[in-house]
Design an enzyme around this catalytic site. Structure first.
Site, PDB file in Angstrom:
ATOM      1  N   HIS A 116       0.860  -1.204   0.000  1.00  0.00           N
ATOM      2  CA  HIS A 116       0.000   0.000   0.000  1.00  0.00           C
ATOM      3  C   HIS A 116       0.885   1.240   0.000  1.00  0.00           C
ATOM      4  O   HIS A 116       0.798   2.072   0.919  1.00  0.00           O
ATOM      5  CB  HIS A 116      -0.902   0.046   1.237  1.00  0.00           C
ATOM      6  CG  HIS A 116      -2.245  -0.567   1.031  1.00  0.00           C
ATOM      7  ND1 HIS A 116      -3.168  -0.659   2.052  1.00  0.00           N
ATOM      8  CD2 HIS A 116      -2.845  -1.090  -0.057  1.00  0.00           C
ATOM      9  CE1 HIS A 116      -4.260  -1.238   1.600  1.00  0.00           C
ATOM     10  NE2 HIS A 116      -4.089  -1.505   0.321  1.00  0.00           N
ATOM     11  N   HIS A 162     -12.129  -8.675  -6.303  1.00  0.00           N
ATOM     12  CA  HIS A 162     -11.659  -7.341  -5.867  1.00  0.00           C
ATOM     13  C   HIS A 162     -10.676  -6.821  -6.906  1.00  0.00           C
ATOM     14  O   HIS A 162      -9.836  -7.579  -7.394  1.00  0.00           O
ATOM     15  CB  HIS A 162     -10.981  -7.512  -4.504  1.00  0.00           C
ATOM     16  CG  HIS A 162     -10.422  -6.274  -3.882  1.00  0.00           C
ATOM     17  ND1 HIS A 162     -10.950  -5.016  -4.078  1.00  0.00           N
ATOM     18  CD2 HIS A 162      -9.365  -6.104  -3.028  1.00  0.00           C
ATOM     19  CE1 HIS A 162     -10.237  -4.138  -3.370  1.00  0.00           C
ATOM     20  NE2 HIS A 162      -9.273  -4.761  -2.746  1.00  0.00           N
ATOM     21  N   GLU A 203      -8.406  -4.231  -6.568  1.00  0.00           N
ATOM     22  CA  GLU A 203      -7.172  -3.539  -6.180  1.00  0.00           C
ATOM     23  C   GLU A 203      -6.004  -4.187  -6.936  1.00  0.00           C
ATOM     24  O   GLU A 203      -5.986  -5.411  -7.140  1.00  0.00           O
ATOM     25  CB  GLU A 203      -6.968  -3.603  -4.659  1.00  0.00           C
ATOM     26  CG  GLU A 203      -5.912  -2.607  -4.208  1.00  0.00           C
ATOM     27  CD  GLU A 203      -5.892  -2.345  -2.692  1.00  0.00           C
ATOM     28  OE1 GLU A 203      -6.675  -2.975  -1.958  1.00  0.00           O
ATOM     29  OE2 GLU A 203      -5.074  -1.513  -2.278  1.00  0.00           O
ATOM     30  N   ASP A 214      -3.160  -5.339  -6.450  1.00  0.00           N
ATOM     31  CA  ASP A 214      -2.460  -6.548  -5.985  1.00  0.00           C
ATOM     32  C   ASP A 214      -3.206  -7.819  -6.383  1.00  0.00           C
ATOM     33  O   ASP A 214      -2.633  -8.909  -6.364  1.00  0.00           O
ATOM     34  CB  ASP A 214      -2.206  -6.510  -4.467  1.00  0.00           C
ATOM     35  CG  ASP A 214      -3.435  -6.226  -3.642  1.00  0.00           C
ATOM     36  OD1 ASP A 214      -4.324  -5.478  -4.087  1.00  0.00           O
ATOM     37  OD2 ASP A 214      -3.519  -6.756  -2.513  1.00  0.00           O
ATOM     38  N   HIS A 229     -12.534  -4.238   1.564  1.00  0.00           N
ATOM     39  CA  HIS A 229     -12.352  -2.881   2.033  1.00  0.00           C
ATOM     40  C   HIS A 229     -12.405  -1.837   0.902  1.00  0.00           C
ATOM     41  O   HIS A 229     -12.046  -0.668   1.125  1.00  0.00           O
ATOM     42  CB  HIS A 229     -11.014  -2.760   2.783  1.00  0.00           C
ATOM     43  CG  HIS A 229      -9.815  -2.909   1.888  1.00  0.00           C
ATOM     44  ND1 HIS A 229      -8.876  -1.905   1.749  1.00  0.00           N
ATOM     45  CD2 HIS A 229      -9.433  -3.883   1.063  1.00  0.00           C
ATOM     46  CE1 HIS A 229      -7.947  -2.284   0.906  1.00  0.00           C
ATOM     47  NE2 HIS A 229      -8.265  -3.480   0.475  1.00  0.00           N
ATOM     48  N   ASP A 255      -9.550 -10.214   0.405  1.00  0.00           N
ATOM     49  CA  ASP A 255      -8.787  -9.550   1.471  1.00  0.00           C
ATOM     50  C   ASP A 255      -9.254  -9.972   2.872  1.00  0.00           C
ATOM     51  O   ASP A 255      -8.489  -9.849   3.839  1.00  0.00           O
ATOM     52  CB  ASP A 255      -8.924  -8.027   1.353  1.00  0.00           C
ATOM     53  CG  ASP A 255      -7.982  -7.442   0.314  1.00  0.00           C
ATOM     54  OD1 ASP A 255      -6.933  -8.037   0.040  1.00  0.00           O
ATOM     55  OD2 ASP A 255      -8.310  -6.371  -0.228  1.00  0.00           O
ATOM     56  N   TYR A 269      -2.712  -7.136  10.047  1.00  0.00           N
ATOM     57  CA  TYR A 269      -3.455  -6.940   8.799  1.00  0.00           C
ATOM     58  C   TYR A 269      -4.785  -6.236   9.086  1.00  0.00           C
ATOM     59  O   TYR A 269      -5.168  -5.284   8.404  1.00  0.00           O
ATOM     60  CB  TYR A 269      -3.683  -8.313   8.167  1.00  0.00           C
ATOM     61  CG  TYR A 269      -4.366  -8.305   6.829  1.00  0.00           C
ATOM     62  CD1 TYR A 269      -3.624  -8.347   5.652  1.00  0.00           C
ATOM     63  CD2 TYR A 269      -5.750  -8.279   6.737  1.00  0.00           C
ATOM     64  CE1 TYR A 269      -4.249  -8.350   4.420  1.00  0.00           C
ATOM     65  CE2 TYR A 269      -6.386  -8.276   5.515  1.00  0.00           C
ATOM     66  CZ  TYR A 269      -5.636  -8.320   4.357  1.00  0.00           C
ATOM     67  OH  TYR A 269      -6.261  -8.318   3.141  1.00  0.00           O
ATOM     68  N   HIS A 276      -4.540 -13.343   0.507  1.00  0.00           N
ATOM     69  CA  HIS A 276      -3.235 -13.070   1.097  1.00  0.00           C
ATOM     70  C   HIS A 276      -3.009 -14.082   2.228  1.00  0.00           C
ATOM     71  O   HIS A 276      -3.861 -14.215   3.118  1.00  0.00           O
ATOM     72  CB  HIS A 276      -3.167 -11.676   1.725  1.00  0.00           C
ATOM     73  CG  HIS A 276      -3.298 -10.544   0.746  1.00  0.00           C
ATOM     74  ND1 HIS A 276      -2.380 -10.299  -0.245  1.00  0.00           N
ATOM     75  CD2 HIS A 276      -4.239  -9.584   0.631  1.00  0.00           C
ATOM     76  CE1 HIS A 276      -2.749  -9.226  -0.929  1.00  0.00           C
ATOM     77  NE2 HIS A 276      -3.882  -8.777  -0.429  1.00  0.00           N
TER      78      HIS A 276
HETATM   79 FE1  FEO Z   1      -7.558  -4.630  -1.186  1.00  0.00          FE
HETATM   80 FE2  FEO Z   1      -5.270  -7.186  -1.226  1.00  0.00          FE
HETATM   81  O1  FEO Z   1      -6.178  -5.691  -1.873  1.00  0.00           O
END
Ligand code: FEO
Length: 394
Positions: free
Chosen positions: A23, A79, A81, A83, A145, A164, A192, A225
């Site tokens: 991030h 998601h 994002e 990553d 999120h 996530d 986390y 993750h």
């Molecule tokens: Fe909200 Fe692992 O990205």
């Protein structure tokens, strides 16, 4: 890494052993990061989430260990994002006939990031997709999120693909929660939560309740993750309920930044006073500790104490940055006080109070000119004792 995790489901994601700043610069990932992606072999071959840009070749090689990637029929984007979606444009190129499933916000986001979203199907909670033996149920979890976030559940596998949710930044070649040290796993889970999900407590709490009402039979939680939960699902669920409810322990974080050690001398006396009352406390020099670790400790600490010297009429810059992070936490039920030394104007303590008065209430502050005298150090000790009593008795 390609690993069969259960009949018909492979983990095909990648391990980013050397990632230390996630991030941007907001999250120090001492144990590295994984970007998990899951391949389901059924009548319609299905890929759940992709990986970060730069790892697309590894993802494709991992898929090739199981199946020709061009045979993927379904891509699920839980998601967007980067990553999780960075490899999406390359995946689309090698399986152009795949249908892509996600929320409407995910569609909009992919178009904005990459200019492509493939043969898109918008889905939402209550909708399902049959891929053969399996039916995949979609559960949107907006703002857990990002606005586009969703979970995917396979009743056939009793598996919740939670993206996530329930993640940890923990690079490892192990797959399941019971294959690594439990304390390290829970420590990374707390870190986390504190650094990713804390501001969304209310939504986490209400979504957990809503998912609970679905009565899903969950034997595996496969996040995008870290480790897959199979043994410690009750433990991580209990933790999410606890963290999202703003629950706190009677413990105190004393965080400070100092110029010529006067504020540090005050901090050490204050923590001495706190611990003399039997209250757990940890002292953090903000310039020598990772803010990621400090946030994790603070997640369920009832007392937050902040110190800063005054510099050019303001608090010092490193603690200022950290307080702006805390301001966004939307924390509740905290008690604080501010302290610091100064030369001639002494604005730092008010600066501290003004910055985060939205997430905590402040006791009267303590300020000293230049270096604290013995009498002033005694006052710091007493202030620590009084603060500890308030923390204990609330
Ligand atoms: Fe909200 Fe692992 O990205």
């Amino acid at each position: 890494m390609t690993t069969l995790i259960k009949e018909g489901i492979y983990s095909v994601g990648v391990v980013d052993w050397n990632e230390r700043h996630f991030h941007g610069y907001t999250y120090v990932t001492k144990r590295g990061v994984t970007y998990n992606s899951y391949l389901i072999i059924d009548e319609k071959i299905t890929l759940i989430d992709t990986v970060r840009e730069g790892f697309q070749k590894e993802l494709i090689e991992n898929i090739k260990n199981v199946v020709d990637p061009s045979k993927i029929h379904v891509i699920i984007i839980n998601h967007i994002e980067p990553d999780h979606s960075g490899a999406f444009p390359d995946i689309l190129k090698i399986c152009p006939n795949a249908k892509v499933y996600g929320t409407e916000k995910a569609r909009q986001g992919l178009l904005k990031y990459y200019g492509v979203c493939g043969d898109w199907v918008t889905v939402k909670s209550g909708q399902s997709l049959n891929i053969g033996k399996r039916t995949l149920d979609f559960i949107d979890v907006p703002m857990i999120h990002w606005p586009d976030s969703m979970f995917t559940y396979s009743a056939y596998d009793k598996t919740l693909f939670s993206n996530d949710g329930f993640g940890q930044h923990y690079a490892t070649n192990k797959i399941f929660d019971d294959e690594v040290n439990f304390d390290a796993l829970m420590d990374e889970s707390q870190k986390y939560y504190a650094n990713i999900l804390w501001p969304f407590n209310m939504l986490v709490s209400s979504k957990l309740a809503a998912i609970g009402k679905l009565n899903l039979d969950i034997k595996f939680i496969a996040p995008s993750h870290g480790l897959i939960w199979r043994k410690y699902i009750p433990e991580i669920m209990q933790k999410y309920l606890y963290w999202s409810s703003h629950s706190c322990k009677s413990r105190v974080a004393v965080i400070y930044e100092t110029m010529w050690n006067s504020t540090e001398k005050m901090a050490k006396k204050i923590i001495g006073g706190i611990t003399s009352e039997g209250v757990e406390a940890v002292l953090f020099d903000i310039t020598k500790n990772d803010r990621t670790d400090i946030a994790s400790y603070m997640l369920d600490a009832k007392g937050w104490v902040f110190g800063s010297s005054t510099h050019d009429g303001e608090m010092l810059p490193v603690i200022a940055g950290f307080l702006h992070f805390l301001k966004g936490s939307k924390a509740k039920r905290r008690k604080s006080f501010a302290f610091g030394s100064y030369g001639w104007s002494g604005e730092a303590v008010k600066d501290i109070e003004d910055t985060i008065s939205n997430v905590t209430s402040f006791e009267p502050s303590l300020r000293v000119v230049y270096s604290p005298t013995q009498d002033e150090l005694d006052k710091c000790f007493q202030a620590g004792k009084s603060f500890a009593l308030k923390i204990k008795n609330e």
